[in-house]
Design a protein around this motif. Structure first.
Motif, mmCIF file in Angstrom:
data_model
loop_
_atom_site.group_PDB
_atom_site.id
_atom_site.type_symbol
_atom_site.label_atom_id
_atom_site.label_comp_id
_atom_site.label_asym_id
_atom_site.label_seq_id
_atom_site.Cartn_x
_atom_site.Cartn_y
_atom_site.Cartn_z
ATOM 1 N N SER A 24 -6.000 -10.265 61.702
ATOM 2 C CA SER A 24 -6.374 -10.170 63.121
ATOM 3 C C SER A 24 -5.980 -11.455 63.832
ATOM 4 O O SER A 24 -5.605 -12.446 63.197
ATOM 5 C CB SER A 24 -7.892 -9.959 63.250
ATOM 6 N N ASP A 25 -6.128 -11.429 65.142
ATOM 7 C CA ASP A 25 -6.067 -12.662 65.939
ATOM 8 C C ASP A 25 -4.771 -13.462 65.749
ATOM 9 O O ASP A 25 -4.797 -14.662 65.505
ATOM 10 C CB ASP A 25 -7.306 -13.527 65.648
ATOM 11 N N THR A 26 -3.647 -12.747 65.913
ATOM 12 C CA THR A 26 -2.360 -13.456 65.907
ATOM 13 C C THR A 26 -2.024 -13.961 67.321
ATOM 14 O O THR A 26 -1.142 -14.798 67.481
ATOM 15 C CB THR A 26 -1.226 -12.544 65.392
ATOM 16 N N HIS A 27 -2.696 -13.419 68.315
ATOM 17 C CA HIS A 27 -2.572 -13.890 69.707
ATOM 18 C C HIS A 27 -1.125 -14.092 70.155
ATOM 19 O O HIS A 27 -0.763 -15.137 70.709
ATOM 20 C CB HIS A 27 -3.405 -15.162 69.908
ATOM 21 N N LEU A 28 -0.321 -13.056 69.939
ATOM 22 C CA LEU A 28 1.086 -13.113 70.374
ATOM 23 C C LEU A 28 1.162 -13.274 71.886
ATOM 24 O O LEU A 28 0.459 -12.581 72.636
ATOM 25 C CB LEU A 28 1.802 -11.813 70.002
ATOM 26 N N GLY A 39 -7.570 -6.460 65.777
ATOM 27 C CA GLY A 39 -7.625 -6.883 67.172
ATOM 28 C C GLY A 39 -7.091 -8.264 67.477
ATOM 29 O O GLY A 39 -6.846 -9.074 66.587
ATOM 30 N N ASP A 40 -6.890 -8.486 68.780
ATOM 31 C CA ASP A 40 -6.269 -9.718 69.279
ATOM 32 C C ASP A 40 -4.910 -9.987 68.606
ATOM 33 O O ASP A 40 -4.539 -11.140 68.389
ATOM 34 C CB ASP A 40 -7.198 -10.936 69.125
ATOM 35 N N VAL A 41 -4.208 -8.906 68.326
ATOM 36 C CA VAL A 41 -2.806 -9.062 67.897
ATOM 37 C C VAL A 41 -2.042 -9.696 69.059
ATOM 38 O O VAL A 41 -1.207 -10.561 68.869
ATOM 39 C CB VAL A 41 -2.205 -7.692 67.514
ATOM 40 N N ASN A 55 -9.993 -8.189 72.625
ATOM 41 C CA ASN A 55 -10.568 -8.376 73.967
ATOM 42 C C ASN A 55 -9.661 -9.166 74.903
ATOM 43 O O ASN A 55 -10.036 -9.420 76.035
ATOM 44 C CB ASN A 55 -11.917 -9.081 73.860
ATOM 45 N N HIS A 56 -8.466 -9.553 74.435
ATOM 46 C CA HIS A 56 -7.618 -10.402 75.272
ATOM 47 C C HIS A 56 -6.685 -9.639 76.194
ATOM 48 O O HIS A 56 -5.707 -10.182 76.669
ATOM 49 C CB HIS A 56 -6.848 -11.409 74.405
ATOM 50 N N LYS A 57 -6.982 -8.366 76.386
ATOM 51 C CA LYS A 57 -6.229 -7.588 77.374
ATOM 52 C C LYS A 57 -7.120 -6.441 77.824
ATOM 53 O O LYS A 57 -7.918 -5.929 77.035
ATOM 54 C CB LYS A 57 -4.920 -7.069 76.777
ATOM 55 N N GLY A 104 -12.657 -8.817 63.293
ATOM 56 C CA GLY A 104 -11.924 -10.060 63.576
ATOM 57 C C GLY A 104 -12.693 -10.857 64.607
ATOM 58 O O GLY A 104 -13.922 -10.938 64.532
ATOM 59 N N HIS A 105 -11.997 -11.461 65.570
ATOM 60 C CA HIS A 105 -12.590 -12.050 66.775
ATOM 61 C C HIS A 105 -13.211 -13.431 66.581
ATOM 62 O O HIS A 105 -13.197 -14.235 67.503
ATOM 63 C CB HIS A 105 -13.634 -11.070 67.345
ATOM 64 N N LEU A 106 -13.745 -13.722 65.398
ATOM 65 C CA LEU A 106 -14.480 -14.987 65.239
ATOM 66 C C LEU A 106 -13.554 -16.197 65.121
ATOM 67 O O LEU A 106 -13.937 -17.304 65.460
ATOM 68 C CB LEU A 106 -15.375 -14.954 63.988
ATOM 69 N N HIS A 107 -12.361 -15.980 64.553
ATOM 70 C CA HIS A 107 -11.429 -17.080 64.252
ATOM 71 C C HIS A 107 -11.939 -17.989 63.134
ATOM 72 O O HIS A 107 -11.458 -19.097 62.963
ATOM 73 C CB HIS A 107 -11.068 -17.895 65.503
ATOM 74 N N TYR A 108 -12.944 -17.535 62.429
ATOM 75 C CA TYR A 108 -13.329 -18.160 61.160
ATOM 76 C C TYR A 108 -13.737 -17.034 60.221
ATOM 77 O O TYR A 108 -14.143 -15.960 60.684
ATOM 78 C CB TYR A 108 -14.435 -19.215 61.324
HETATM 79 FE FE LIG Z 1 -8.993 -13.853 68.887
#
Ligand SMILES: [Fe+2]
Ligand SMILES: [Fe+2]
Length: 283
Positions: A34-38, A105-107, A136-138, A249-253
């Motif tokens: 998760s959370d690759t934040h492209l 999420g947060d791909v 949640n980033h879109k 995902g989402h937590l970044h830890y």
């Molecule tokens: Fe994220």
């Protein structure tokens, strides 16, 4: 099983290994990231899109390091690669070794044409069942139709393997609807073992101290969550015997905790630092 072994690779990939020897399931490998934040730009991007992509990518250089430092995640020079390279490495490894891939999420950091084109190109060559849920980033309502990424806006998605079903939930706004709950109950009726995939994690008794410190933005069952969202978590608890694992995902830890006795939630840490969870499931 809550413990994981970590394996680091020269290309910045960090694999967190989990063994889930569930009786009655034929042995298989499932990957979660998760959370690759492209936030990419390409030849077709406008000047404004390119500028925004460059700004956000620079910003994420420090954000990912910040999360790593504040949650004791080791990282190397190799893990500071750009998001696009990480995504290719994560997906490439998961496809070469796995029976299914789940992206929690947060791909995407932003909903740009360049991101949609890049995702399309990468996913076109995927030869195993794969699913991405929305982050949640879109704004989910603004995801256009006609792309492979468009499936992330579905309220419920499924991947049906021979002896288990992966159910993906769109909970990017920290909300689960009555319709999603009804759909979940129907899917449970089929009797197959289930993996639940979503973006925002459930705050459990075990992880509550951490998630409360992180803030309600990181909690699905925050103080003030809707009744249907809380009902979703009750449905999970009532069906804990049928659920192999919950992925989020989402937590970044990284976080592993029990939603209910026997029902463990695995939160993958940031893909933008090369992290991926590998589950060996079954016997
Ligand atoms: Fe994220
Ligand atoms: Fe997120």
């Amino acid at each position: 099983m809550k413990t994981s072994n970590m394996q680091m690779f020269p290309n910045g990939l960090v694999i967190h290994h989990y063994m889930l020897p569930v009786p009655g399931i034929r042995k298989k490998i499932i990957y979660q990231f998760s959370d690759t934040h492209l936030c990419l730009a390409d030849d077709l991007s406008s000047e404004e899109e390119s500028r925004y992509a460059a700004e956000r990518s620079t910003k994420w250089l420090s954000i990912r390091e910040g999360f790593a430092r504040s949650h004791d995640q080791l990282y190397t020079e190799e893990q500071l690669l750009d998001a696009g390279t990480h995504f290719k490495n994560l997906l490439g490894h998961a496809v070469s070794d796995g029976d299914a891939v789940v992206m929690c999420g947060d791909v995407f950091e932003c909903l740009s044409g360049a991101n949609l084109r890049f995702y399309e190109e990468q996913m076109r060559n995927v030869t195993v069942p794969a699913m991405a849920v929305c982050g949640n980033h879109k704004p989910v309502g603004e995801i256009p139709d006609g792309y492979l990424f468009s499936s992330t806006k579905k309220p419920v998605q499924t991947i049906e393997l021979d002896d288990l079903i992966i159910i993906g939930f769109e909970n990017s706004r920290r909300e689960v609807t009555k319709e999603q709950n009804e759909c979940l109950l129907d899917l449970f009726k089929a009797g197959k073992p289930v993996i639940i995939a979503m973006h925002v994690p459930v705050m459990t008794e075990e992880n509550a101290p951490l998630l409360k410190e992180s803030g309600e933005y990181f909690q699905l069952n925050y103080d003030g969550a809707s009744e249907t969202t809380l009902e979703f978590i009750e449905i999970l608890k009532q069906h804990s015997g049928q659920i192999i694992a919950g992925f989020a995902g989402h937590l970044h830890y990284p976080n592993v905790s029990e939603i209910a006795p026997g029902l463990t939630q695995y939160v993958s840490t940031q893909g933008i630092l090369g992290n991926i969870n590998r589950f060996e499931i079954g016997v």
